[in-house]
Design an enzyme around this catalytic site. Structure first.
Site, PDB file in Angstrom:
ATOM      1  N   HIS A  61      -6.786   1.495  -7.266  1.00  0.00           N
ATOM      2  CA  HIS A  61      -7.139   0.705  -6.071  1.00  0.00           C
ATOM      3  C   HIS A  61      -7.925  -0.526  -6.526  1.00  0.00           C
ATOM      4  CE1 HIS A  61      -7.691  -0.298  -2.028  1.00  0.00           C
ATOM      5  NE2 HIS A  61      -8.414   0.702  -1.578  1.00  0.00           N
ATOM      6  N   CYS A  87     -16.134   3.577  -0.727  1.00  0.00           N
ATOM      7  CA  CYS A  87     -15.129   2.614  -0.258  1.00  0.00           C
ATOM      8  C   CYS A  87     -14.701   2.853   1.179  1.00  0.00           C
ATOM      9  CB  CYS A  87     -13.917   2.608  -1.183  1.00  0.00           C
ATOM     10  SG  CYS A  87     -12.939   4.119  -1.146  1.00  0.00           S
ATOM     11  N   GLN A 120     -10.170  -2.797  -4.101  1.00  0.00           N
ATOM     12  CA  GLN A 120     -11.438  -2.189  -3.705  1.00  0.00           C
ATOM     13  C   GLN A 120     -12.495  -2.371  -4.775  1.00  0.00           C
ATOM     14  OE1 GLN A 120     -12.506  -0.503  -0.768  1.00  0.00           O
ATOM     15  NE2 GLN A 120     -14.426  -0.872  -1.839  1.00  0.00           N
ATOM     16  N   ARG A 160     -14.384  -6.981   0.826  1.00  0.00           N
ATOM     17  CA  ARG A 160     -12.928  -6.887   0.690  1.00  0.00           C
ATOM     18  C   ARG A 160     -12.287  -8.191   1.171  1.00  0.00           C
ATOM     19  NH1 ARG A 160     -10.289  -1.956   0.620  1.00  0.00           N
ATOM     20  NH2 ARG A 160      -8.454  -3.269   0.287  1.00  0.00           N
ATOM     21  N   ASP A 169     -16.415   8.895  -3.276  1.00  0.00           N
ATOM     22  CA  ASP A 169     -15.277   8.618  -2.408  1.00  0.00           C
ATOM     23  C   ASP A 169     -14.945   9.895  -1.659  1.00  0.00           C
ATOM     24  OD1 ASP A 169     -13.108   7.355  -1.231  1.00  0.00           O
ATOM     25  OD2 ASP A 169     -11.800   7.519  -2.992  1.00  0.00           O
ATOM     26  N   ARG A 195       0.888  -1.177   0.000  1.00  0.00           N
ATOM     27  CA  ARG A 195       0.000   0.000   0.000  1.00  0.00           C
ATOM     28  C   ARG A 195       0.918   1.216   0.000  1.00  0.00           C
ATOM     29  NH1 ARG A 195      -5.451   1.055   1.451  1.00  0.00           N
ATOM     30  NH2 ARG A 195      -5.800   3.062   2.506  1.00  0.00           N
TER      31      ARG A 195
END
Length: 330
Positions: free
Chosen positions: A150, A285, A153, A313, A241, A123
């Site tokens: 991402h 998310c 996600q 997830r 988001d 990450r």
């Protein structure tokens, strides 16, 4: 050392597999549609609890190393729990608490982790760091988030849509807000799953034009808007988001205030959701800032599926781990 001495040490360990053919999970546009479909199907199966006996704990004896340059809740916990449920082990590295924080290169870190672990989740704050990690790894590398994308996600989002609304093909998803890294992975997904993606952003915050054109050339259906109401009309799913993506500073900064001011017309509230199709769902998310990018009435209301996204997830990442560790090639 004599031959007799060498024999007492036992056989030489097999060398680590080279980089060629590694199953990296870096971006959706780099992975075949059939592979993504298989990973989603496996995620659904893990959630239902009906995987084949041989797939229940395919990571037994394997180790996942997770490297974090950016804080995380869902990515960290879902990967850690998922790997353990698959029978494996997990070690977690915070860049500021490791030699990365003292200047060790990504390349050297990658080489070392490849000697300890069977798969690496990274990450990172920069796409270039992800590319460097994968280039020097001799084990699979998973993109847990970068400034450009991402993919884990969006795999969870796709899984959530399918379990609630059915197949994606022919459906319409609308992204509202900042054309950020999460938006980019939604754009990548259109070329694989046959849905239309409408993206409503201020002109200055639209997704990268070259990226959009590449996806369109690959068969993706992406339509850009500046009017959120027009983009949401008749949509089956509305996605947003946080407006505070990586690199935007902290509340109170002048640049951040200007950034937020551009996005004020893009807040997802009851009025905007009312323009979507009957039965449309809302996705985010997380983490969310209520009354900034989304109203509390929407994110905590009956159309919201954000908690299903968060749970998924775990399930879809088990599918990703299984795929990464189950062979080479596509």
């Amino acid at each position: 050392m004599t031959a007799a001495e060498a024999s007492k040490r036992g056989p030489k360990p097999a060398p680590r597999r080279g980089a060629k053919g590694l199953r990296h999970f870096l971006d959706l546009d780099q992975i075949p549609t059939a592979t993504l479909r298989a990973i989603l199907d496996l995620g659904h199966a893990y959630k239902r609890g009906d995987v084949l006996p041989g797939d229940a704990r395919p990571c037994t004896g394997k180790t996942l190393a997770m490297v974090f340059e950016k804080p995380s809740t869902r990515t960290r916990v879902s990967f850690e729990v998922g790997m353990k449920q698959l029978g494996g082990f997990v070690t977690i590295i915070n860049s500021q608490e490791s030699q990365l924080g003292r200047g060790e290169t990504i390349a050297d870190t990658s080489r070392v982790l490849s000697r300890y672990a069977d798969v690496v989740m990274f990450r990172t704050l920069r796409e270039s760091s992800l590319v460097e990690m994968a280039a020097h790894a001799t084990v699979p590398v998973i993109n847990g988030l970068s400034d450009k994308s991402h993919p884990c996600q969006i795999m969870a989002d796709l899984m959530t849509f399918e379990e609630i609304k059915g197949p994606l093909a022919g459906r319409t998803v609308t992204w509202v807000g900042d054309g950020n890294n999460v938006c980019a992975s939604w754009v990548h997904a259109t070329a694989h799953f046959g849905f239309t993606l409408r993206v409503a952003t201020p002109k200055a915050l639209a997704p990268d034009t070259r990226m959009v054109e590449r996806v369109r050339a690959a068969g993706g259906d992406v339509v850009l808007f500046t009017d959120p109401a027009e983009a949401v009309d008749g949509a089956d799913c509305v996605v947003t988001d946080t407006w505070l993506s990586m690199g935007h500073g902290v509340d109170g900064d002048a640049a951040l205030k200007a950034h937020i001011a551009q996005l004020e017309p893009y807040r997802v509230d009851d009025e905007l959701m009312a323009r979507a199709a009957l039965g449309a769902v809302f996705m985010h998310c997380l983490p969310a800032s209520r009354e900034r990018e989304v109203s509390a009435a929407v994110i905590d209301g009956p159309q919201s599926v954000v908690w299903d996204e968060a749970e998924n997830r775990l399930h879809v990442q088990k599918g990703i781990l299984h795929w990464c560790l189950s062979g080479t090639g596509a």
